[in-house]
Design an enzyme around this catalytic site. Structure first.
Site, PDB file in Angstrom:
ATOM      1  N   GLY A  14     -66.028  53.250  54.464  1.00 33.77           N
ATOM      2  CA  GLY A  14     -66.746  52.183  55.182  1.00 33.77           C
ATOM      3  C   GLY A  14     -66.644  52.404  56.682  1.00 33.77           C
ATOM      4  CB  SER A  16     -64.623  52.223  62.778  1.00 34.70           C
ATOM      5  OG  SER A  16     -63.513  51.815  63.534  1.00 34.70           O
ATOM      6  N   GLY A  17     -63.460  49.410  61.270  1.00 29.08           N
ATOM      7  CA  GLY A  17     -63.329  47.950  61.420  1.00 29.08           C
ATOM      8  C   GLY A  17     -63.811  47.170  60.206  1.00 29.08           C
ATOM      9  CB  ALA A  18     -65.558  48.137  57.080  1.00 30.72           C
ATOM     10  N   GLY A  19     -62.429  47.101  57.286  1.00 32.07           N
ATOM     11  CA  GLY A  19     -61.270  46.516  56.594  1.00 32.07           C
ATOM     12  C   GLY A  19     -60.560  47.467  55.646  1.00 32.07           C
ATOM     13  CE  LYS A  20     -62.391  53.156  56.846  1.00 32.99           C
ATOM     14  NZ  LYS A  20     -63.095  52.376  57.875  1.00 32.99           N
ATOM     15  CB  THR A  21     -56.362  50.244  57.699  1.00 35.82           C
ATOM     16  OG1 THR A  21     -57.067  51.424  58.101  1.00 35.82           O
ATOM     17  CG2 THR A  21     -54.879  50.469  57.876  1.00 35.82           C
ATOM     18  CB  SER A  88     -65.289  59.439  53.641  1.00 37.75           C
ATOM     19  OG  SER A  88     -64.618  58.265  53.279  1.00 37.75           O
TER      20      SER A  88
END
Ligand code: ADP
Length: 192
Positions: A14, A16-21, A88
């Site tokens: 997703g 950057s900033g979407a919430g992956k981490t 990715s």
């Protein structure tokens, strides 16, 4: 306590900033507390070591994903639940990695660009808009969303716990299915 488990890779993709981490770390915590063996491959950390020196051209981004995929594959076949958090952006290399690994769950962490930009967790969108960072995904570099992800987390509409629960239940379902396949395989072997 160590429990019997089948390895799998859970791949968070997703913007950057979407919430992956955020989702990935919460899933990690939950699985660890249940006694699972888990490893996290975080895009930002990986780029500091395993893929240090690679840039943000399409070729370098693909190589970054290929190397992460290689490590994820090794861990997966040794029974680890691997959580990969990486933008990715390209569909083809994500699918290549999916087919290599086999036991694979794709999690599309989806929030509109506008929302990610408002969050601007690391201040990168501001810099990209100012032209200080080039080839920034969503601004002047493409992002190709998954067409058939196993999970989609709409982080602009659901809260963190809802996203985490969705991922955990898919892991559980996937785990049961692969145990079933393993059992069938054993039955088949016994018959020979
Ligand atoms: P990424 O790893 O995709 O770059 P981060 O996880 O670093 O994104 O940041 C996402 C931000 O969005 C965090 O500040 C997080 O608290 C916030 N957020 C709001 N709602 C959600 C949600 N449902 N799931 C995950 N993150 C959320």
């Amino acid at each position: 306590m160590q429990i019997q488990q089948n390895g799998m890779t859970v791949w968070f993709t997703g913007l950057s900033g979407a919430g992956k981490t955020t989702i990935c770390r919460a899933v990690e915590q939950s699985l660890r507390s249940q006694g699972y063996r888990v490893e996290v491959l975080d895009g930002d950390i990986v780029r500091e070591n395993l893929t240090k020196g690679l840039g943000f051209s399409k070729a370098d981004r693909d190589e970054n994903i290929r190397r992460i995929g290689f490590v994820a594959h090794l861990l997966t076949r040794n029974g680890v639940i691997v959580l990969v958090s990486a933008i990715s952006p390209y569909r083809e290399i994500r699918n290549e990695v999916r087919h290599k690994i086999g036991n694979f769950i794709e999690v599309y962490v989806n929030a509109p660009l506008k929302v990610c930009e408002e969050r601007d967790v690391k201040g990168l969108y501001k810099r990209a808009r100012a032209g200080e960072i080039k080839n920034f995904t969503g601004i002047d570099d493409p992002y190709e969303p998954p067409t058939q992800p196993e999970v989609e987390c709409r982080t602009d509409k659901e809260n963190l716990q809802e996203s985490v629960d969705q991922v955990l239940s898919t892991i559980q379902k996937h785990s049961l299915e692969s145990q079933f396949q393993l059992m069938n395989h054993e039955v088949y072997e016994e018959k020979i």
